[in-house]
Design a protein around this motif. Structure first.
Motif, short mmCIF file in Angstrom:
data_model
loop_
_atom_site.label_atom_id
_atom_site.label_comp_id
_atom_site.label_asym_id
_atom_site.label_seq_id
_atom_site.Cartn_x
_atom_site.Cartn_y
_atom_site.Cartn_z
N ILE A 1 0.84 -1.18 0.02
CA ILE A 1 0.13 -0.05 -0.04
C ILE A 1 0.95 1.31 -0.04
N THR B 1 2.08 1.77 -3.40
CA THR B 1 1.04 2.16 -4.35
C THR B 1 0.54 3.67 -4.00
N GLN C 1 -6.37 6.69 -0.35
CA GLN C 1 -6.34 5.62 0.40
C GLN C 1 -7.34 4.55 -0.17
N GLU D 1 -6.61 1.02 -2.68
CA GLU D 1 -7.09 -0.48 -2.22
C GLU D 1 -8.37 -0.79 -3.03
N LEU E 1 -1.89 -6.21 1.82
CA LEU E 1 -1.49 -4.58 1.46
C LEU E 1 -0.66 -3.95 2.36
#
Length: 650
Positions: A82, A85, A140, A144, A157
């Motif tokens: 995460i 990303t 966020q 996701e 994640l």
């Protein structure tokens, strides 16, 4: 609108493309197609600014942003999935810091009428507005959503990038590109690292994408579902079609047929004019007509037929050695990696001659079961290969297992034995390695060339069990079609792991889905499986919206349940027979075509003398005849089974 203006790239003595021009519009969905080595990746790198053309230029409107996904990428990130990303939102994060700083400055000011206070408020409003436009409040959640769509689980994640393979790290790069939303998105073989479910998710995402998309892919179904325009690179030229890939294939054939017809008509016209000129050139009474026709020839625009690249690999798998009725038998097989359970109590029997596909999300154990069947890794349970079973294996990372320092010729020469040794050059030639290319080192080959070389190695010894793990990665459309046809004609047992829907269609008659550490059987080909999955998903969705039927009510109609189960078994068996009959008819057609070709040679007086001196022709002829008779018998048996099944009903 992006403009490509007469660009040329010279490579290894030839032009990859020469004086190429075309326009990319704001919402274009362009599929860039052509054979391996045609220059598709080179053109993407020019768009991305990583390469400069030798001549010409690419003009971008002001404010154009570009996102580029290469075929291969090495990541050294130490972040979690995460965190890595979210680096896609660096601009948003910078704005958040600016907003935080401005807020702190404003909090220290007591004179609300001062010019400084007004300027800070204006800056804060502008930064906040930009923050909202860029989606700062939902970064966020957006990250996701994309990661889950690309196949990650929620628990993944917070795991480190280093824990994942290169294919999964590439998915993170795809996620970052999609989240940045550049005005031009360049994707080079994005489906190589995705499973079927993730590919379908990506198709849906790109359908609503606001920018332009140019992608290179050898997945025909993916191209058809995403692109509305196809740009072909062939022999240094660009051919632009306002159509999806399948439509482009038909339009290209129609264009070539039209060109040939126009060319032939023009040649007839020229021949007639030249005959008139030759006949009446020296007759004074016809001088005016002769001069008129000479001028007509001078002004005529000569029709040219576009060259097409006809090079293609040519091969068939050697006949499979005879083996027992059961090729593979698996009983209560389980596999753990550390504390993580991958497969649990797997039971599977693969009869001789069956062609099956393993499908499912990445990480569900498809490649693991393949390695278990070949006893390359430890496991619990029982796996046995049938009598006289000889396996051939094409691993997912087969191209990485090639020695980069060896030449193409050495790669084959080192493992070739027996009668094949004198035929190495012919074998390599059939896989498009001819002339100086056989002396190339493996490390300089393209992905497609490495895949072809790995396939060539598989032909060095006959096998009756072919196990292929993602064999189509990096292969161009033509090569994939040839491989598929060779597999259809292969008379052994096939186990294939693939996410390429078009490649699997009509190739296999049984699908095994890997999910939740178990496998589930589907009788039919890949599109039947996908349709069944879609129906199941819709039923599950409907089930969640309505109240469940009580156990007592369900128990009150056991007869209906039995009837439904019988009907399901009947339909499953019927589909299995129909698929086998279809595959048998396709093979019979191919065998009859091959026999007909030899018949033509034997019937031709000019070729007959050479043919009778070549014992291989008659040997091949007899084998084809024998194979055809066997297949005809099999076809009759299958039809008889289907008639008996229909008579029995359910």
């Amino acid at each position: 609108m992006i403009s490509v203006n007469q660009i040329s790239v010279h490579f290894t003595g030839e032009y990859l493309f020469d004086n190429v021009s075309f326009i990319v519009n704001d919402r274009d969905r362009i599929g860039l197609v052509g054979k391996n080595g045609a220059g598709k990746t080179t053109l993407l790198k020019i768009f991305a600014g990583q390469l400069e053309p030798e001549k010409g230029s690419v003009a971008y409107p002001a404010g154009t942003t570009i996102g580029y996904l290469p075929q291969e990428l090495i990541s050294d990130s130490r972040k979690t999935i995460i965190e890595e990303t979210l680096t896609a939102f660096d601009e948003v994060r910078n704005l958040a810091n600016v907003i935080k700083g401005l807020t702190e400055e404003i909090a220290l000011i007591t004179d609300y009428n001062s010019p400084v206070y007004g300027k800070l408020i204006d800056k804060l409003n502008h930064a906040s507005e930009q923050y909202k436009i860029l989606g700062g409040e939902t970064v966020q959640a957006d990250a996701e959503r994309v990661l889950l769509g690309l196949g990650f689980d929620q628990n993944d994640l917070e795991r480190g990038m280093k824990e994942f393979s290169g294919g999964w790290q590439m998915r993170v790069e795809i996620a970052k590109l999609l989240l940045r939303q550049p005005s031009l998105l360049l994707l080079d073989e994005p489906t190589n690292h995705l499973d079927i479910e993730s590919i379908q998710w990506l198709e849906d995402f790109l359908a609503g994408y606001k920018g332009a998309v140019i992608l290179v892919s050898h997945d025909r179904a993916f191209l058809d579902n995403v692109t509305k325009r196809t740009v072909e690179i062939s022999l240094g030229k660009i051919y632009d079609y306002k159509a999806s890939y399948s439509e482009y294939v038909m339009m290209r054939e129609e264009r070539l047929e039209s060109q040939i017809a126009t060319y032939n008509n023009q040649q007839k016209q020229i021949e007639q004019i030249e005959k008139f000129i030759t006949r009446f050139r020296y007759k004074s009474t016809k001088a005016r007509q002769v001069q008129s026709r000479l001028k007509m020839l001078e002004k005529m625009d000569i029709v040219e037929i576009d060259e097409s690249d006809a090079s293609a690999i040519r091969f068939l798998f050697p006949p499979a050695p005879s083996s027992g009725k059961v090729t593979v038998e698996i009983g209560k097989v389980s596999k753990c990696y550390g504390n993580k359970l991958i497969l649990s109590d797997i039971d599977l029997i693969v009869p001789r001659g069956e062609k099956i596909a393993f499908v499912g999300r990445n990480g569900e154990g498809k490649s693991t079961l393949v390695k278990i069947i070949l006893k390359q890794i430890e496991f619990s349970g029982k796996v046995s290969l049938g009598h006289n079973v000889v396996a051939g294996y094409y691993a997912q990372n087969q191209t990485e297992l090639l020695d980069g320092e060896k030449t193409v010729f050495q790669t084959i020469d080192d493992v070739a034995v027996g009668d094949i040794r004198p035929k190495i050059r012919a074998l390599l030639g059939s896989f498009l390695f001819g002339g100086d290319t056989i002396d190339k080192k493996v490390k300089v080959l393209s992905g497609g060339e490495k895949s072809r070389l790995a396939l060539a190695k598989m032909l060095l010894s006959p096998v009756n069990l072919l196990v292929l793990d993602e064999p189509t990665n990096h292969l161009d459309m033509v090569s994939k079609d040839i491989l598929k046809n060779a597999l259809i004609r292969y008379d052994g047992t096939l186990i294939i792991v693939s996410h390429d829907r078009d490649f699997l269609q009509g190739l296999t008659t049984r699908i095994y889905e890997f999910k939740n550490k178990r496998i589930k059987e589907y009788i039919g080909d890949i599109y039947y499986f996908l349709e069944t999955k879609k129906i199941s998903s819709l039923k599950e969705l409907e089930k969640n919206k309505t109240n469940k039927i009580s156990d007592s009510k369900a128990a009150a109609v056991p007869d209906n349940k039995i009837i439904r189960e019988k009907k399901k078994d009947f339909e499953r068996e019927l589909r299995r027979l129909q698929n086998k009959i279809s595959a048998s008819e396709q093979l019979i057609g191919t065998l009859e075509k091959d026999i007909n070709e030899i018949d033509k040679v034997l019937a031709d007086p000019g070729k007959y003398k050479d043919a009778i001196n070549d014992p291989q022709i008659f040997e091949k002829y007899q084998k084809l005849k024998s194979r055809l008779q066997t297949e005809m018998d099999s076809w009759e048996t299958l039809h008889h089974e289907m008639e008996m099944l229909n008579a029995k009903g359910f």
